[in-house]
Design a protein around this motif. Structure first.
Motif, PDB file in Angstrom:
ATOM      1  N   ARG A   1     -30.860  -0.028  28.468  1.00 58.48           N
ATOM      2  CA  ARG A   1     -31.557   1.135  29.009  1.00 58.48           C
ATOM      3  C   ARG A   1     -30.982   2.429  28.432  1.00 58.48           C
ATOM      4  O   ARG A   1     -31.722   3.377  28.147  1.00 58.48           O
ATOM      5  N   GLN A   2     -29.664   2.449  28.245  1.00 54.71           N
ATOM      6  CA  GLN A   2     -29.044   3.652  27.694  1.00 54.71           C
ATOM      7  C   GLN A   2     -29.451   3.892  26.239  1.00 54.71           C
ATOM      8  O   GLN A   2     -29.701   5.026  25.843  1.00 54.71           O
ATOM      9  N   VAL A   3     -29.518   2.823  25.462  1.00 45.52           N
ATOM     10  CA  VAL A   3     -29.952   2.966  24.071  1.00 45.52           C
ATOM     11  C   VAL A   3     -31.425   3.370  24.024  1.00 45.52           C
ATOM     12  O   VAL A   3     -31.834   4.223  23.225  1.00 45.52           O
ATOM     13  N   ALA A   4     -32.234   2.781  24.898  1.00 42.75           N
ATOM     14  CA  ALA A   4     -33.663   3.095  24.940  1.00 42.75           C
ATOM     15  C   ALA A   4     -33.930   4.537  25.357  1.00 42.75           C
ATOM     16  O   ALA A   4     -34.940   5.132  24.967  1.00 42.75           O
ATOM     17  N   GLU A   5     -33.013   5.107  26.142  1.00 45.68           N
ATOM     18  CA  GLU A   5     -33.185   6.491  26.599  1.00 45.68           C
ATOM     19  C   GLU A   5     -33.276   7.450  25.424  1.00 45.68           C
ATOM     20  O   GLU A   5     -34.007   8.447  25.474  1.00 45.68           O
ATOM     21  N   VAL A   6     -32.541   7.161  24.348  1.00 51.92           N
ATOM     22  CA  VAL A   6     -32.590   8.005  23.157  1.00 51.92           C
ATOM     23  C   VAL A   6     -33.998   7.986  22.560  1.00 51.92           C
ATOM     24  O   VAL A   6     -34.529   9.013  22.135  1.00 51.92           O
ATOM     25  N   LEU A   7     -34.603   6.802  22.512  1.00 53.58           N
ATOM     26  CA  LEU A   7     -35.972   6.686  21.999  1.00 53.58           C
ATOM     27  C   LEU A   7     -36.963   7.413  22.901  1.00 53.58           C
ATOM     28  O   LEU A   7     -37.881   8.078  22.430  1.00 53.58           O
ATOM     29  N   ARG A   8     -36.776   7.274  24.204  1.00 52.36           N
ATOM     30  CA  ARG A   8     -37.708   7.916  25.139  1.00 52.36           C
ATOM     31  C   ARG A   8     -37.642   9.437  25.025  1.00 52.36           C
ATOM     32  O   ARG A   8     -38.677  10.116  24.993  1.00 52.36           O
ATOM     33  N   LEU A   9     -36.425   9.976  24.926  1.00 51.71           N
ATOM     34  CA  LEU A   9     -36.267  11.424  24.884  1.00 51.71           C
ATOM     35  C   LEU A   9     -36.824  12.042  23.614  1.00 51.71           C
ATOM     36  O   LEU A   9     -37.436  13.111  23.644  1.00 51.71           O
ATOM     37  N   HIS A  10     -36.605  11.373  22.483  1.00 49.62           N
ATOM     38  CA  HIS A  10     -36.970  11.983  21.207  1.00 49.62           C
ATOM     39  C   HIS A  10     -38.313  11.508  20.658  1.00 49.62           C
ATOM     40  O   HIS A  10     -38.916  12.197  19.837  1.00 49.62           O
ATOM     41  N   GLN A  11     -38.773  10.331  21.074  1.00 52.32           N
ATOM     42  CA  GLN A  11     -40.011   9.797  20.521  1.00 52.32           C
ATOM     43  C   GLN A  11     -41.045   9.454  21.583  1.00 52.32           C
ATOM     44  O   GLN A  11     -42.151   9.018  21.248  1.00 52.32           O
TER      45      GLN A  11
ATOM     46  N   GLY B   1     -41.860  -1.183  26.844  1.00 47.66           N
ATOM     47  CA  GLY B   1     -41.952  -2.435  26.094  1.00 47.66           C
ATOM     48  C   GLY B   1     -41.544  -2.299  24.639  1.00 47.66           C
ATOM     49  O   GLY B   1     -40.628  -2.993  24.170  1.00 47.66           O
ATOM     50  N   PRO B   2     -42.181  -1.410  23.876  1.00 47.99           N
ATOM     51  CA  PRO B   2     -41.788  -1.211  22.474  1.00 47.99           C
ATOM     52  C   PRO B   2     -40.340  -0.754  22.332  1.00 47.99           C
ATOM     53  O   PRO B   2     -39.654  -1.144  21.387  1.00 47.99           O
ATOM     54  N   ALA B   3     -39.882   0.074  23.269  1.00 49.91           N
ATOM     55  CA  ALA B   3     -38.498   0.547  23.201  1.00 49.91           C
ATOM     56  C   ALA B   3     -37.540  -0.620  23.352  1.00 49.91           C
ATOM     57  O   ALA B   3     -36.535  -0.709  22.633  1.00 49.91           O
ATOM     58  N   ARG B   4     -37.829  -1.536  24.253  1.00 49.55           N
ATOM     59  CA  ARG B   4     -36.972  -2.708  24.463  1.00 49.55           C
ATOM     60  C   ARG B   4     -36.871  -3.530  23.176  1.00 49.55           C
ATOM     61  O   ARG B   4     -35.778  -3.958  22.792  1.00 49.55           O
ATOM     62  N   ASP B   5     -37.987  -3.736  22.521  1.00 50.15           N
ATOM     63  CA  ASP B   5     -37.985  -4.517  21.283  1.00 50.15           C
ATOM     64  C   ASP B   5     -37.126  -3.847  20.218  1.00 50.15           C
ATOM     65  O   ASP B   5     -36.362  -4.519  19.505  1.00 50.15           O
ATOM     66  N   ARG B   6     -37.235  -2.543  20.099  1.00 44.80           N
ATOM     67  CA  ARG B   6     -36.460  -1.824  19.088  1.00 44.80           C
ATOM     68  C   ARG B   6     -34.971  -1.812  19.430  1.00 44.80           C
ATOM     69  O   ARG B   6     -34.114  -1.892  18.545  1.00 44.80           O
ATOM     70  N   VAL B   7     -34.664  -1.712  20.716  1.00 43.37           N
ATOM     71  CA  VAL B   7     -33.266  -1.735  21.140  1.00 43.37           C
ATOM     72  C   VAL B   7     -32.618  -3.068  20.793  1.00 43.37           C
ATOM     73  O   VAL B   7     -31.516  -3.115  20.234  1.00 43.37           O
ATOM     74  N   VAL B   8     -33.295  -4.153  21.120  1.00 42.51           N
ATOM     75  CA  VAL B   8     -32.752  -5.486  20.836  1.00 42.51           C
ATOM     76  C   VAL B   8     -32.562  -5.672  19.334  1.00 42.51           C
ATOM     77  O   VAL B   8     -31.540  -6.196  18.867  1.00 42.51           O
ATOM     78  N   ALA B   9     -33.533  -5.216  18.544  1.00 46.74           N
ATOM     79  CA  ALA B   9     -33.423  -5.320  17.083  1.00 46.74           C
ATOM     80  C   ALA B   9     -32.248  -4.507  16.564  1.00 46.74           C
ATOM     81  O   ALA B   9     -31.529  -4.938  15.648  1.00 46.74           O
TER      82      ALA B   9
END
Length: 280
Positions: free
Chosen positions: A109-119, A124-132
Motif C-alpha cells: 500500500r505504501q509503494v502504491a501510494e506513490v503511484l496514486r499521488l503522482h499518476q 487494481g493496476p497499482a497493485r500489479d505494478r507494485v508487485v512487479a
C-alpha cells in the motif's frame, strides 16, 4: 548543447540565527543516467547537499545559490511545487528503512501510494505494478512482501522495498543517502548489486551519498569528496583509488584499502589529514 539533469551552483546552507554553515559554495553537475558519489565523514555536508536537492531542509535552514533539476529551480520553490517533483522527477532512498516506512501500513500500500499521488492509479493496476516492481528489485515472493507490514521483513527486504518505492514512477534522479549503512556486509553487497542492476535497467541518474569510498565504487563512476562543507576533490573512482591528490582523500582511500597495509604500520589519523590540508 544539452543541459545537465542536475546543476548545483555555489550552494550555501546555514542553520539557525547564528547561521552555522553546513555547506559552503558547493557546485557540481549530474548528467542523465550518470552515477555520482559524494563521500565524506559525518558533518561534511553531503546529506545537507542531498536534502537541498529534494527541498527537505528544516525551516531554520538558510539556503543560497542555485539547484536546478531538469530545468526547475528548486531553491525557493514552494511546497506544492516541490511535492509535484518528489517521488516523480526525483526520489530518495534513506539510510534507515524502518523510519522511512510507516509501521502501520502494509508495504504494498505504501509503494502504491506513490503511484496514486503522482499518476492517479486505481487500486487494481497499482497493485500489479507494485508487485512487479518488488520483483524487479529482487524480493522473493513479492505478493507476500506487498501484504506484509515493515516489521515482518528483514532489513535487506525493507531497503529493497524502499528502492521499489523510489523507482516505481521512473524518476530521472534517485538520491541514495547511506542506503546500506544499517545492513550487515553480506546483505549490503546484495542490495548494492541489485541497485546497480535496477539503475542500469531504468536509466536513472544516481546521487549516492556515503562515508565509504569502497561502497561508492561499487555503484558510481565519479566521486565528489566533501570536507567541512566544501568539495575538496573530484574525479573518477579509478583515479581517486590510484592517485588521490588531497590529503583527506588519501585518508579515505587508506581506510578502504586496509587489507593492503602491512602489520605494525602506523595508520594516519583524521587529525593528520586535517593538519596537512590546513584545516583546524
Amino acid at each position: 548543447m544539452n543541459q545537465p539533469l542536475l546543476e548545483v551552483r555555489d550552494l550555501q546552507v546555514s542553520f539557525g540565527r547564528r547561521r552555522a554553515e553546513a555547506v559552503r559554495g558547493v557546485s557540481f553537475t549530474l548528467e542523465p543516467g550518470e552515477r555520482l558519489g559524494v563521500i565524506g565523514e559525518s558533518g561534511s555536508g553531503k546529506t545537507v547537499t542531498a536534502l537541498s536537492v529534494m527541498g527537505l531542509l528544516p525551516e531554520n535552514a538558510h539556503v543560497r545559490g542555485s539547484v536546478v533539476l531538469d530545468g526547475t529551480q528548486m531553491v525557493g520553490l514552494d511546497e506544492r511545487g516541490l511535492s509535484r517533483l518528489r517521488g516523480d522527477a526525483v526520489s530518495m532512498v534513506f539510510q534507515e528503512p524502518m523510519t522511512a516506512l510507516d509501521p502501520t501500513m502494509r508495504v504494498g500500500r505504501q509503494v502504491a501510494e506513490v503511484l496514486r499521488l503522482h499518476q492517479g492509479a486505481e487500486a487494481g493496476p497499482a497493485r500489479d505494478r507494485v508487485v512487479a516492481m518488488l520483483d524487479e528489485v529482487g524480493l522473493a515472493d513479492p505478493e507476500r512482501v506487498a501484504d506484509a507490514f515493515p516489521h515482518e521483513l528483514s532489513g535487506g527486504q525493507r531497503q529493497r522495498a524502499i528502492l521499489a518505492m523510489a523507482l516505481i514512477n521512473s524518476p530521472g534522479l534517485v538520491i541514495c543517502d547511506e542506503p546500506t549503512t544499517a545492513l550487515d556486509v553480506t546483505v549490503q553487497a546484495l542490495v548494492l548489486a541489485k541497485l546497480d542492476e535496477v539503475l542500469d535497467a531504468s536509466g536513472a541518474a544516481c546521487l549516492f551519498i556515503s562515508h565509504d569510498l569502497a561502497v561508492v565504487s561499487q555503484v558510481c563512476d565519479h566521486v565528489l569528496v566533501m570536507l567541512d562543507g566544501r568539495i575538496v576533490e573530484s574525479g573518477s573512482v579509478a583515479r581517486l583509488f590510484t592517485a588521490p591528490e588531497h590529503p583527506y582523500t588519501r585518508g579515505l582511500v587508506a581506510t578502504a584499502q586496509l587489507d593492503r597495509v602491512a602489520p605494525g604500520t602506523r595508520l594516519p589519523t583524521v587529525e593528520d589529514f586535517y593538519a596537512e590540508a590546513g584545516h583546524d
